[in-house]
Design a protein around this motif. Structure first.
Motif, PDB file in Angstrom:
ATOM      1  N   UNK A  37       1.468  -0.716  -0.200  1.00 55.94           N
ATOM      2  CA  UNK A  37      -0.066  -0.305  -0.383  1.00 55.94           C
ATOM      3  C   UNK A  37       0.827   1.378   0.140  1.00 55.94           C
ATOM      4  N   UNK A  38       2.008   1.026   0.622  1.00 59.51           N
ATOM      5  CA  UNK A  38       2.990   2.296   0.997  1.00 59.51           C
ATOM      6  C   UNK A  38       3.362   2.524  -0.685  1.00 59.51           C
ATOM      7  N   UNK A  39       3.661   1.171  -1.471  1.00 57.19           N
ATOM      8  CA  UNK A  39       4.422   2.000  -3.005  1.00 57.19           C
ATOM      9  C   UNK A  39       2.812   2.259  -3.585  1.00 57.19           C
ATOM     10  N   UNK A  40       2.033   1.694  -3.754  1.00 58.08           N
ATOM     11  CA  UNK A  40       0.885   2.423  -4.232  1.00 58.08           C
ATOM     12  C   UNK A  40       0.312   3.663  -3.623  1.00 58.08           C
ATOM     13  N   UNK A  41       1.291   4.393  -2.438  1.00 53.65           N
ATOM     14  CA  UNK A  41       0.385   5.847  -2.187  1.00 53.65           C
ATOM     15  C   UNK A  41       1.673   6.553  -2.298  1.00 53.65           C
ATOM     16  N   UNK A  42       2.966   6.524  -2.622  1.00 54.96           N
ATOM     17  CA  UNK A  42       4.549   6.800  -2.539  1.00 54.96           C
ATOM     18  C   UNK A  42       4.488   7.027  -4.080  1.00 54.96           C
ATOM     19  N   UNK A  43       4.202   6.617  -5.244  1.00 55.22           N
ATOM     20  CA  UNK A  43       4.194   6.303  -6.528  1.00 55.22           C
ATOM     21  C   UNK A  43       3.850   8.049  -6.805  1.00 55.22           C
ATOM     22  N   UNK A  44       4.343   8.925  -7.394  1.00 52.75           N
ATOM     23  CA  UNK A  44       4.677  10.102  -7.661  1.00 52.75           C
ATOM     24  C   UNK A  44       2.996  10.238  -9.095  1.00 52.75           C
ATOM     25  N   UNK A  45       3.473   9.209  -9.997  1.00 51.97           N
ATOM     26  CA  UNK A  45       2.638   8.479 -11.062  1.00 51.97           C
ATOM     27  C   UNK A  45       1.051   8.491 -10.902  1.00 51.97           C
ATOM     28  N   UNK A  46       0.734   8.109  -9.771  1.00 48.94           N
ATOM     29  CA  UNK A  46       0.139   7.071  -9.578  1.00 48.94           C
ATOM     30  C   UNK A  46      -1.651   8.188  -9.467  1.00 48.94           C
ATOM     31  N   UNK A  47      -2.987   7.932  -9.857  1.00 48.02           N
ATOM     32  CA  UNK A  47      -3.849   8.553  -9.230  1.00 48.02           C
ATOM     33  C   UNK A  47      -4.063   9.102  -8.614  1.00 48.02           C
ATOM     34  N   UNK A  48      -4.800  10.556  -8.153  1.00 53.70           N
ATOM     35  CA  UNK A  48      -4.579  11.158  -6.610  1.00 53.70           C
ATOM     36  C   UNK A  48      -6.040   9.696  -5.267  1.00 53.70           C
ATOM     37  N   UNK A  49      -7.157   9.761  -6.651  1.00 50.27           N
ATOM     38  CA  UNK A  49      -7.960   8.640  -5.722  1.00 50.27           C
ATOM     39  C   UNK A  49      -7.623   7.618  -5.170  1.00 50.27           C
ATOM     40  N   UNK A  50      -5.941   6.948  -6.154  1.00 50.23           N
ATOM     41  CA  UNK A  50      -6.087   5.603  -5.710  1.00 50.23           C
ATOM     42  C   UNK A  50      -4.834   5.973  -4.864  1.00 50.23           C
ATOM     43  N   UNK A  51      -4.175   6.590  -4.729  1.00 53.71           N
ATOM     44  CA  UNK A  51      -2.936   7.660  -3.142  1.00 53.71           C
ATOM     45  C   UNK A  51      -4.029   7.483  -1.895  1.00 53.71           C
ATOM     46  N   UNK A  52      -5.193   8.606  -2.436  1.00 56.26           N
ATOM     47  CA  UNK A  52      -6.440   8.314  -1.083  1.00 56.26           C
ATOM     48  C   UNK A  52      -6.673   7.668  -0.377  1.00 56.26           C
ATOM     49  N   UNK A  53      -6.929   6.622  -1.188  1.00 55.57           N
ATOM     50  CA  UNK A  53      -7.714   5.005  -1.140  1.00 55.57           C
ATOM     51  C   UNK A  53      -6.134   4.089  -0.296  1.00 55.57           C
ATOM     52  N   UNK A  54      -5.107   4.830  -0.876  1.00 56.64           N
ATOM     53  CA  UNK A  54      -3.931   4.003  -0.175  1.00 56.64           C
ATOM     54  C   UNK A  54      -3.819   3.779   1.674  1.00 56.64           C
ATOM     55  N   UNK A  55      -3.608   5.900   1.428  1.00 53.77           N
ATOM     56  CA  UNK A  55      -3.541   5.483   2.444  1.00 53.77           C
ATOM     57  C   UNK A  55      -4.642   5.930   4.011  1.00 53.77           C
ATOM     58  N   UNK A  56      -4.974   5.432   3.514  1.00 59.24           N
ATOM     59  CA  UNK A  56      -6.448   5.846   4.372  1.00 59.24           C
ATOM     60  C   UNK A  56      -6.655   3.738   4.352  1.00 59.24           C
ATOM     61  N   UNK A  57      -6.342   3.097   3.764  1.00 56.65           N
ATOM     62  CA  UNK A  57      -5.901   1.922   4.028  1.00 56.65           C
ATOM     63  C   UNK A  57      -5.453   1.666   5.294  1.00 56.65           C
ATOM     64  N   UNK A  58      -3.756   2.619   4.875  1.00 57.75           N
ATOM     65  CA  UNK A  58      -3.101   2.379   5.809  1.00 57.75           C
ATOM     66  C   UNK A  58      -2.619   2.057   7.342  1.00 57.75           C
ATOM     67  N   UNK A  59      -4.053   3.885   7.389  1.00 55.10           N
ATOM     68  CA  UNK A  59      -3.749   5.328   8.430  1.00 55.10           C
ATOM     69  C   UNK A  59      -4.956   3.273   8.992  1.00 55.10           C
ATOM     70  N   UNK A  60      -5.654   2.322   8.502  1.00 52.25           N
ATOM     71  CA  UNK A  60      -7.095   2.018   9.307  1.00 52.25           C
ATOM     72  C   UNK A  60      -5.987   0.416   9.656  1.00 52.25           C
ATOM     73  N   UNK A  61      -5.345  -0.024   8.905  1.00 50.15           N
ATOM     74  CA  UNK A  61      -4.097  -1.084   9.342  1.00 50.15           C
ATOM     75  C   UNK A  61      -3.709  -0.519  10.408  1.00 50.15           C
TER      76      UNK A  61
END
Length: 319
Positions: free
Chosen positions: A218-242
């Motif tokens: 999930x961190x790799x997804x969030x930290x990818x500068x080319x990733x869609x913002x919605x994906x980054x938001x869902x990834x960091x939300x998932x990290x926070x939940x875990x």
């Protein structure tokens, strides 16, 4: 002579009542017709009048649910949903299963969940199996899980075999929320999908399953500068939940309370959603406290989280 006067007065009163009833019914039916107006002032006034009439408007709104104009049907369902009358359930059921307009069916699915009568779960299962609109199928999955809880697990497991990836991932998400990690490998496999919507749904599902070994992915997804913002938001939300789930249970609400006051909008939004998903009295109190304080930085997020639930909140939160 006195008897004749009494009879005459009684007949007059009855006639007046009939006329009053006719006028009221005609007025309510006209208000229903005005719901189809393109003028916001007209349809908003009609909505307010129908809501103010309460149960007295139910009959007219039920008829409006079969109107030829889909806008009228949808707005009638929206008002019936707010009135929360179980007698209207058949209108929602019929619209969810047979209406030709996807937006009307969407409103009906929401109404079925809000009323939460005994048959709601079975109807949502049927919707899930017959609906062809993707957004409505996902809504059926989430609402079914919300009102049925662990009773929805067999249907959710069955849905893991669906032909649509987003449907499968949403089923995996709801299984995770119900403590079932069966779909972890499925969810992880979509974190590298070429479709950003599938990556976003996968991040949500992985977060709901809450396994620590998913954090690097999930961190790799969030930290990818080319990733869609919605994906980054869902990834960091998932990290926070875990990370939240690693805390002792007694500390989680306090942590979310602090996060609801965070300076970062994304953190506040995540915290409000987490508190809403917990559905317990302590979480509800945190959200209501934030809404009650005009200066609270997380007030709007808290208000939105509370508004997402049925108005009979006590039953929903204490389930």
């Amino acid at each position: 002579q006195m008897f004749k006067k009494m009879v005459g007065a009684t007949i007059s009163s009855a006639c007046l009542l009939l006329v009053y009833g006719y006028v009221c019914a005609r007025t309510l039916n006209e208000e229903v017709g005005d719901l189809g107006s393109n003028d916001p002032a007209v349809h908003q006034r009609a909505s307010a009048a129908l809501l103010a009439s309460g149960r007295g408007a139910i009959a007219s709104l039920k008829i409006g649910g079969t109107h030829t104009n889909p806008v009228v049907r949808r707005r009638c369902l929206k008002i019936l949903k707010r009135l929360r009358d179980p007698e209207a359930f058949e209108v929602f059921e019929s619209a969810a299963l047979t209406d030709s307009n996807a937006r009307v069916r969407q409103e009906a699915i929401s109404g079925i969940s809000r009323l939460a009568v005994k048959r709601s779960g079975k109807v949502l299962e049927q919707v899930l199996r017959t609906e062809n609109d993707l957004a409505n199928r996902i809504s059926a999955i989430r609402n079914l899980s919300s009102i049925e809880g662990k009773r929805a697990i067999p249907v959710l497991r069955e849905t893991l075999g669906d032909s649509n990836a987003l449907v499968r991932l949403n089923a995996a998400r709801e299984l995770g929320r119900n403590g079932i990690a069966d779909a972890y490998d499925l969810a992880v496999s979509f974190l590298k999908s070429a479709d950003w919507r599938e990556r976003a749904a996968a991040a949500e599902a992985v977060g709901a399953i809450a396994r620590k070994d998913a954090l690097p992915l999930l961190r790799a997804l969030f930290e990818n500068p080319k990733e869609e913002r919605r994906v980054q938001f869902d990834a960091i939300s998932a990290i926070r939940h875990i990370e939240l789930m690693q805390l002792p249970p007694g500390m989680r609400v306090a942590h979310l309370d602090d996060a609801l006051s965070h300076s970062d909008w994304a953190v506040r939004t995540w915290a409000a959603a987490e508190l809403a998903n917990r559905r317990d009295a302590e979480s509800k109190a945190v959200l209501e406290s934030a809404v009650a304080k005009k200066a609270h930085v997380g007030r709007e997020q808290a208000r939105g989280a509370l508004a997402g639930f049925r108005d009979d909140l006590d039953r929903a939160w204490d389930r």
